[in-house]
Write a protein that holds these residues in place. Structure first.
Motif, PDB file in Angstrom:
ATOM      1  N   ARG A 108       0.831  -1.208   0.000  1.00 60.03           N
ATOM      2  CA  ARG A 108       0.000   0.000   0.000  1.00 60.03           C
ATOM      3  C   ARG A 108       0.864   1.257   0.000  1.00 60.03           C
ATOM      4  O   ARG A 108       0.613   2.208  -0.752  1.00 60.03           O
ATOM      5  CB  ARG A 108      -0.941   0.014   1.212  1.00 60.03           C
ATOM      6  N   GLU A 109       1.886   1.245   0.843  1.00 62.12           N
ATOM      7  CA  GLU A 109       2.754   2.419   0.949  1.00 62.12           C
ATOM      8  C   GLU A 109       3.536   2.651  -0.341  1.00 62.12           C
ATOM      9  O   GLU A 109       3.613   3.782  -0.839  1.00 62.12           O
ATOM     10  CB  GLU A 109       3.723   2.249   2.118  1.00 62.12           C
ATOM     11  N   MET A 110       4.105   1.583  -0.887  1.00 63.51           N
ATOM     12  CA  MET A 110       4.932   1.740  -2.080  1.00 63.51           C
ATOM     13  C   MET A 110       4.090   2.047  -3.318  1.00 63.51           C
ATOM     14  O   MET A 110       4.533   2.782  -4.209  1.00 63.51           O
ATOM     15  CB  MET A 110       5.769   0.481  -2.297  1.00 63.51           C
ATOM     16  N   ALA A 111       2.880   1.507  -3.365  1.00 64.72           N
ATOM     17  CA  ALA A 111       1.989   1.842  -4.482  1.00 64.72           C
ATOM     18  C   ALA A 111       1.668   3.331  -4.456  1.00 64.72           C
ATOM     19  O   ALA A 111       1.651   3.999  -5.500  1.00 64.72           O
ATOM     20  CB  ALA A 111       0.713   1.011  -4.411  1.00 64.72           C
ATOM     21  N   CYS A 112       1.435   3.862  -3.255  1.00 63.59           N
ATOM     22  CA  CYS A 112       1.200   5.305  -3.131  1.00 63.59           C
ATOM     23  C   CYS A 112       2.440   6.094  -3.528  1.00 63.59           C
ATOM     24  O   CYS A 112       2.345   7.132  -4.200  1.00 63.59           O
ATOM     25  CB  CYS A 112       0.811   5.650  -1.696  1.00 63.59           C
ATOM     26  N   TRP A 113       3.590   5.615  -3.116  1.00 64.36           N
ATOM     27  CA  TRP A 113       4.835   6.315  -3.435  1.00 64.36           C
ATOM     28  C   TRP A 113       5.020   6.400  -4.952  1.00 64.36           C
ATOM     29  O   TRP A 113       5.307   7.470  -5.501  1.00 64.36           O
ATOM     30  CB  TRP A 113       6.006   5.581  -2.783  1.00 64.36           C
ATOM     31  N   CYS A 114       4.841   5.272  -5.633  1.00 67.81           N
ATOM     32  CA  CYS A 114       5.005   5.247  -7.088  1.00 67.81           C
ATOM     33  C   CYS A 114       3.948   6.103  -7.777  1.00 67.81           C
ATOM     34  O   CYS A 114       4.245   6.824  -8.741  1.00 67.81           O
ATOM     35  CB  CYS A 114       4.931   3.814  -7.599  1.00 67.81           C
ATOM     36  N   GLY A 116       2.354   8.689  -6.504  1.00 66.62           N
ATOM     37  CA  GLY A 116       2.656  10.094  -6.254  1.00 66.62           C
ATOM     38  C   GLY A 116       3.766  10.613  -7.147  1.00 66.62           C
ATOM     39  O   GLY A 116       3.731  11.763  -7.603  1.00 66.62           O
ATOM     40  N   THR A 117       4.748   9.770  -7.411  1.00 69.15           N
ATOM     41  CA  THR A 117       5.842  10.156  -8.305  1.00 69.15           C
ATOM     42  C   THR A 117       5.349  10.294  -9.736  1.00 69.15           C
ATOM     43  O   THR A 117       5.701  11.241 -10.443  1.00 69.15           O
ATOM     44  CB  THR A 117       6.971   9.110  -8.236  1.00 69.15           C
ATOM     45  N   ALA A 118       4.508   9.365 -10.165  1.00 70.16           N
ATOM     46  CA  ALA A 118       4.030   9.366 -11.551  1.00 70.16           C
ATOM     47  C   ALA A 118       3.164  10.583 -11.869  1.00 70.16           C
ATOM     48  O   ALA A 118       3.223  11.119 -12.983  1.00 70.16           O
ATOM     49  CB  ALA A 118       3.253   8.084 -11.834  1.00 70.16           C
ATOM     50  N   SER A 125      -0.599  11.762 -16.481  1.00 69.55           N
ATOM     51  CA  SER A 125      -0.729  10.747 -15.433  1.00 69.55           C
ATOM     52  C   SER A 125      -1.827  11.116 -14.438  1.00 69.55           C
ATOM     53  O   SER A 125      -2.510  10.234 -13.904  1.00 69.55           O
ATOM     54  CB  SER A 125       0.605  10.565 -14.704  1.00 69.55           C
ATOM     55  N   GLN A 126      -2.004  12.408 -14.188  1.00 63.69           N
ATOM     56  CA  GLN A 126      -3.102  12.835 -13.320  1.00 63.69           C
ATOM     57  C   GLN A 126      -4.445  12.402 -13.920  1.00 63.69           C
ATOM     58  O   GLN A 126      -5.326  11.900 -13.215  1.00 63.69           O
ATOM     59  CB  GLN A 126      -3.078  14.353 -13.135  1.00 63.69           C
ATOM     60  N   GLU A 127      -4.587  12.605 -15.207  1.00 68.18           N
ATOM     61  CA  GLU A 127      -5.823  12.206 -15.888  1.00 68.18           C
ATOM     62  C   GLU A 127      -6.016  10.699 -15.827  1.00 68.18           C
ATOM     63  O   GLU A 127      -7.131  10.206 -15.621  1.00 68.18           O
ATOM     64  CB  GLU A 127      -5.776  12.676 -17.345  1.00 68.18           C
ATOM     65  N   ILE A 157      -2.374  12.710  -2.991  1.00 73.33           N
ATOM     66  CA  ILE A 157      -3.455  13.694  -3.090  1.00 73.33           C
ATOM     67  C   ILE A 157      -2.885  15.068  -3.427  1.00 73.33           C
ATOM     68  O   ILE A 157      -3.385  15.775  -4.314  1.00 73.33           O
ATOM     69  CB  ILE A 157      -4.262  13.757  -1.778  1.00 73.33           C
ATOM     70  N   SER A 158      -1.819  15.445  -2.740  1.00 71.11           N
ATOM     71  CA  SER A 158      -1.207  16.756  -2.958  1.00 71.11           C
ATOM     72  C   SER A 158      -0.764  16.939  -4.405  1.00 71.11           C
ATOM     73  O   SER A 158      -0.968  18.005  -5.002  1.00 71.11           O
ATOM     74  CB  SER A 158      -0.006  16.929  -2.020  1.00 71.11           C
ATOM     75  N   SER A 159      -0.166  15.908  -4.984  1.00 68.52           N
ATOM     76  CA  SER A 159       0.331  16.005  -6.361  1.00 68.52           C
ATOM     77  C   SER A 159      -0.784  15.839  -7.389  1.00 68.52           C
ATOM     78  O   SER A 159      -0.781  16.495  -8.434  1.00 68.52           O
ATOM     79  CB  SER A 159       1.405  14.938  -6.604  1.00 68.52           C
ATOM     80  N   GLU A 160      -1.733  14.967  -7.093  1.00 65.97           N
ATOM     81  CA  GLU A 160      -2.778  14.632  -8.061  1.00 65.97           C
ATOM     82  C   GLU A 160      -3.763  15.771  -8.294  1.00 65.97           C
ATOM     83  O   GLU A 160      -4.222  15.990  -9.419  1.00 65.97           O
ATOM     84  CB  GLU A 160      -3.528  13.378  -7.586  1.00 65.97           C
ATOM     85  N   VAL A 161      -4.097  16.516  -7.242  1.00 64.67           N
ATOM     86  CA  VAL A 161      -5.185  17.494  -7.368  1.00 64.67           C
ATOM     87  C   VAL A 161      -4.718  18.879  -7.797  1.00 64.67           C
ATOM     88  O   VAL A 161      -5.541  19.708  -8.201  1.00 64.67           O
ATOM     89  CB  VAL A 161      -5.982  17.607  -6.050  1.00 64.67           C
ATOM     90  N   ARG A 162      -3.435  19.149  -7.724  1.00 65.55           N
ATOM     91  CA  ARG A 162      -2.955  20.492  -8.067  1.00 65.55           C
ATOM     92  C   ARG A 162      -3.103  20.749  -9.572  1.00 65.55           C
ATOM     93  O   ARG A 162      -2.665  19.962 -10.397  1.00 65.55           O
ATOM     94  CB  ARG A 162      -1.500  20.677  -7.633  1.00 65.55           C
ATOM     95  N   ASN A 163      -3.742  21.850  -9.875  1.00 69.67           N
ATOM     96  CA  ASN A 163      -3.958  22.275 -11.262  1.00 69.67           C
ATOM     97  C   ASN A 163      -4.803  21.283 -12.067  1.00 69.67           C
ATOM     98  O   ASN A 163      -4.761  21.289 -13.299  1.00 69.67           O
ATOM     99  CB  ASN A 163      -2.615  22.511 -11.976  1.00 69.67           C
TER     100      ASN A 163
END
Length: 208
Positions: A108-114, A116-118, A125-127, A157-163
């Motif tokens: 779970r943690e590493m999936a989130c890490w990857c 968030g990076t993507a 990738s956000q789309e 969440i921080s990276s995905e929702v910006r802009n």
């Protein structure tokens, strides 16, 4: 010769051969990408390594330590924008998202890490993360029992929702009600987004 990679390699070879010694010094030269260098050297491409890493992550015969190595390798690969954007073509989005619901906290943690990076500064990738249903799963992980998982989920969440307003609108549906209020957040207003993200971080800290 219809292979663009081979064409580029041939062009690079000609430009760097003795025949081209008399070429203009400021003449643009063909640049070799990591993919082409791998092709030239006969090694696996980044795409190959991404697929191999995800296969190891999902292989029940691979032990916990080596799964961790595979996760690290995958995360490093998707730091590259082209590699992150290639995940859809390689069919890697769903295998990644599936691990957000794993019983193993490392997964779970590493999936989130990857993830968030993507998605960081990468609208494509956000789309895609929105399209494959990742946001609901990540939003719920912001309340995970494990602090490490929560931290990485909040980063997503921080990276995905910006802009990207559609992702923000989706996220507020599943984030804690006491933080989202009326749900009116502006994805283009960084201070506004920070209010939400900082609220998630403060809430997570109190759960520790």
């Amino acid at each position: 010769m219809n292979d663009p990679g081979l064409n580029t390699l041939l062009k690079w070879s000609i430009e760097n051969s003795a025949v081209s010694d008399n070429a203009e010094p400021n003449q643009p030269r063909t640049q070799l990408t990591p993919e082409l260098l791998a092709q030239l050297m006969g090694g696996p491409s980044d795409a190959d390594r991404m697929i191999q890493a995800m296969q190891a992550i999902h292989d029940p015969e691979v032990d916990h330590e080596n799964k961790g190595i595979a996760w690290d390798n995958f995360e490093q690969l998707v730091e590259n924008l082209d590699n992150a954007n290639n995940m859809e073509q390689l069919g890697l989005w769903m295998p990644l998202v599936q691990k957000l619901e794993s019983e193993d906290k490392q997964d779970r943690e590493m999936a989130c890490w990857c993830l968030g990076t993507a998605v960081q500064n990468n609208i494509k990738s956000q789309e895609r993360a929105l399209a494959v249903g990742a946001i609901e799963k990540v939003a719920k992980l912001c309340s995970d029992a494990d602090a490490g998982v929560r931290k990485k989920a909040i980063r997503v969440i921080s990276s995905e929702v910006r802009n990207y307003q559609p992702a923000l609108d989706e996220a507020v549906k599943y984030l804690p009600a006491e933080l989202v209020g009326d749900g009116k957040f502006d994805a283009d207003d960084m201070a506004n987004v920070d209010v939400l993200v900082n609220g998630l971080r403060e809430r997570s800290a109190k759960m520790a």
